[in-house]
Design a protein around this motif. Structure first.
Motif, short mmCIF file in Angstrom:
data_model
loop_
_atom_site.label_atom_id
_atom_site.label_comp_id
_atom_site.label_asym_id
_atom_site.label_seq_id
_atom_site.Cartn_x
_atom_site.Cartn_y
_atom_site.Cartn_z
N ASP A 36 0.87 -1.19 0.00
CA ASP A 36 0.00 0.00 0.00
C ASP A 36 0.90 1.23 0.00
O ASP A 36 1.22 1.79 1.05
CB ASP A 36 -0.90 -0.03 1.25
CG ASP A 36 -1.82 1.17 1.33
OD1 ASP A 36 -1.68 2.11 0.50
OD2 ASP A 36 -2.70 1.20 2.21
N PRO A 37 1.33 1.68 -1.21
CA PRO A 37 2.33 2.75 -1.28
C PRO A 37 1.84 4.10 -0.75
O PRO A 37 2.65 4.96 -0.45
CB PRO A 37 2.64 2.86 -2.77
CG PRO A 37 2.10 1.63 -3.41
CD PRO A 37 0.96 1.20 -2.54
N VAL A 38 0.52 4.27 -0.60
CA VAL A 38 0.02 5.56 -0.09
C VAL A 38 -0.04 5.56 1.43
O VAL A 38 0.43 6.50 2.08
CB VAL A 38 -1.36 5.91 -0.68
CG1 VAL A 38 -1.88 7.23 -0.12
CG2 VAL A 38 -1.29 5.99 -2.20
N TYR A 39 -0.59 4.51 2.02
CA TYR A 39 -0.81 4.53 3.47
C TYR A 39 0.14 3.62 4.27
O TYR A 39 0.26 3.79 5.47
CB TYR A 39 -2.26 4.17 3.79
CG TYR A 39 -3.22 5.19 3.25
CD1 TYR A 39 -3.34 6.44 3.86
CD2 TYR A 39 -3.99 4.95 2.12
CE1 TYR A 39 -4.19 7.40 3.36
CE2 TYR A 39 -4.85 5.91 1.61
CZ TYR A 39 -4.95 7.12 2.24
OH TYR A 39 -5.80 8.08 1.74
N GLY A 40 0.77 2.65 3.62
CA GLY A 40 1.66 1.73 4.35
C GLY A 40 0.94 1.12 5.53
O GLY A 40 -0.27 0.88 5.46
N CYS A 41 1.65 0.90 6.64
CA CYS A 41 0.97 0.25 7.78
C CYS A 41 0.14 1.25 8.57
O CYS A 41 -0.58 0.85 9.48
CB CYS A 41 1.95 -0.51 8.66
SG CYS A 41 3.04 0.51 9.59
N GLN B 22 6.51 7.74 -7.94
CA GLN B 22 5.80 6.54 -8.44
C GLN B 22 4.29 6.61 -8.18
O GLN B 22 3.54 5.72 -8.59
CB GLN B 22 6.38 5.29 -7.78
CG GLN B 22 7.75 4.92 -8.38
CD GLN B 22 8.49 3.88 -7.57
OE1 GLN B 22 8.08 3.54 -6.46
NE2 GLN B 22 9.58 3.38 -8.10
N LEU B 23 3.85 7.67 -7.44
CA LEU B 23 2.43 7.77 -7.07
C LEU B 23 1.69 8.82 -7.89
O LEU B 23 2.30 9.83 -8.28
CB LEU B 23 2.31 8.16 -5.60
CG LEU B 23 2.66 7.10 -4.56
CD1 LEU B 23 2.66 7.71 -3.17
CD2 LEU B 23 1.68 5.94 -4.62
N PRO B 24 0.39 8.64 -8.15
CA PRO B 24 -0.38 9.71 -8.79
C PRO B 24 -0.36 10.95 -7.90
O PRO B 24 -0.38 10.82 -6.66
CB PRO B 24 -1.80 9.13 -8.86
CG PRO B 24 -1.70 7.69 -8.52
CD PRO B 24 -0.43 7.48 -7.77
N VAL B 25 -0.32 12.14 -8.52
CA VAL B 25 -0.17 13.39 -7.76
C VAL B 25 -1.23 13.52 -6.66
O VAL B 25 -0.93 13.95 -5.54
CB VAL B 25 -0.21 14.62 -8.71
CG1 VAL B 25 -0.20 15.92 -7.92
CG2 VAL B 25 0.99 14.58 -9.65
N GLN B 26 -2.48 13.12 -6.95
CA GLN B 26 -3.56 13.34 -5.97
C GLN B 26 -3.43 12.46 -4.72
O GLN B 26 -4.15 12.69 -3.74
CB GLN B 26 -4.94 13.16 -6.62
CG GLN B 26 -5.30 11.74 -7.03
CD GLN B 26 -4.80 11.36 -8.42
OE1 GLN B 26 -3.91 12.03 -8.97
NE2 GLN B 26 -5.34 10.29 -8.97
N ALA C 112 0.31 10.23 1.18
CA ALA C 112 1.50 9.38 1.30
C ALA C 112 2.55 10.07 2.17
O ALA C 112 3.16 9.45 3.05
CB ALA C 112 2.07 9.05 -0.07
N VAL C 113 2.75 11.39 1.95
CA VAL C 113 3.73 12.15 2.76
C VAL C 113 3.32 12.10 4.23
O VAL C 113 4.16 11.87 5.11
CB VAL C 113 3.86 13.61 2.25
CG1 VAL C 113 4.56 14.48 3.27
CG2 VAL C 113 4.59 13.65 0.92
#
Lengths: 121, 121
Positions: free
Chosen positions: A75-80, B52-56, B61-62
């Protein structure tokens, strides 16, 4: 080629030194484990984090880093952190259900005592 | 010195390009935020993950990366995995309490129906 090189040194195509910081935690038969943490943190950061820890805590640190890295790859956006949100939602739902159940008990107890009271009137 | 450089470019002592991948998420007034993720993941890895992630989805993610990095700095052995364990324990305790409460209700209902039954005998 040294067949006893750890998974990290194999991955990094380097000689595995006797005091290798990775070697106790990344056996050569599990190359995926190192590939995961390397992809997310980088070998240098993992090495630095491990060296800053007492030896007896490093195995647990490696496991938690691997877990976080695997979550981040899945889950590259939220991870754990996504998992933490899910668990917090689950706790809230269970607490709400508990509160409702406790309220039902109270209502049942009041009705019961009212019935008993009316029986003696 | 460009006063509009983002926190990441300031930290890395470089010019902040117009299409800087960090700039929307690391304002210059919060240098700690970048310092945290840089310390755990390294600027290169964070940049790679964001690209690697879509901008939105990058802002979220940050935030999750910053959260994980802060947890790892506070607890270098378990990071936010320690929090997951705590939450899982809390869920188990709440579920146990719920099961006990539901069992109490069942017992109370059985007693109540037995009482009613004996009243009509």
């Amino acid at each position: 080629m040294n067949p006893k090189r750890c998974a990290a040194c194999r991955y990094l195509r380097r000689r595995c030194p006797k005091d290798c910081v990775f070697s106790p935690y990344f056996p050569p038969n599990n190359p995926e484990k190192f590939a995961c943490v390397h992809r997310i943190y980088g070998a240098g950061n993992v090495s630095k984090m491990l060296q800053q820890l007492p030896v007896q805590t490093r195995a647990e640190a490696v496991e938690s880093l691997c877990f976080e890295a695997t979550c981040r790859i899945e889950d590259p956006v939220y991870g754990c952190v996504g998992m933490i949100s899910l668990l917090q939602t689950q706790i809230q739902k269970t607490k709400n259900l508990l509160a409702r159940t406790q309220a039902e008990i109270t209502v049942a107890q009041i009705k019961h005592s009212q019935n008993q009271h009316s029986e003696f009137m």
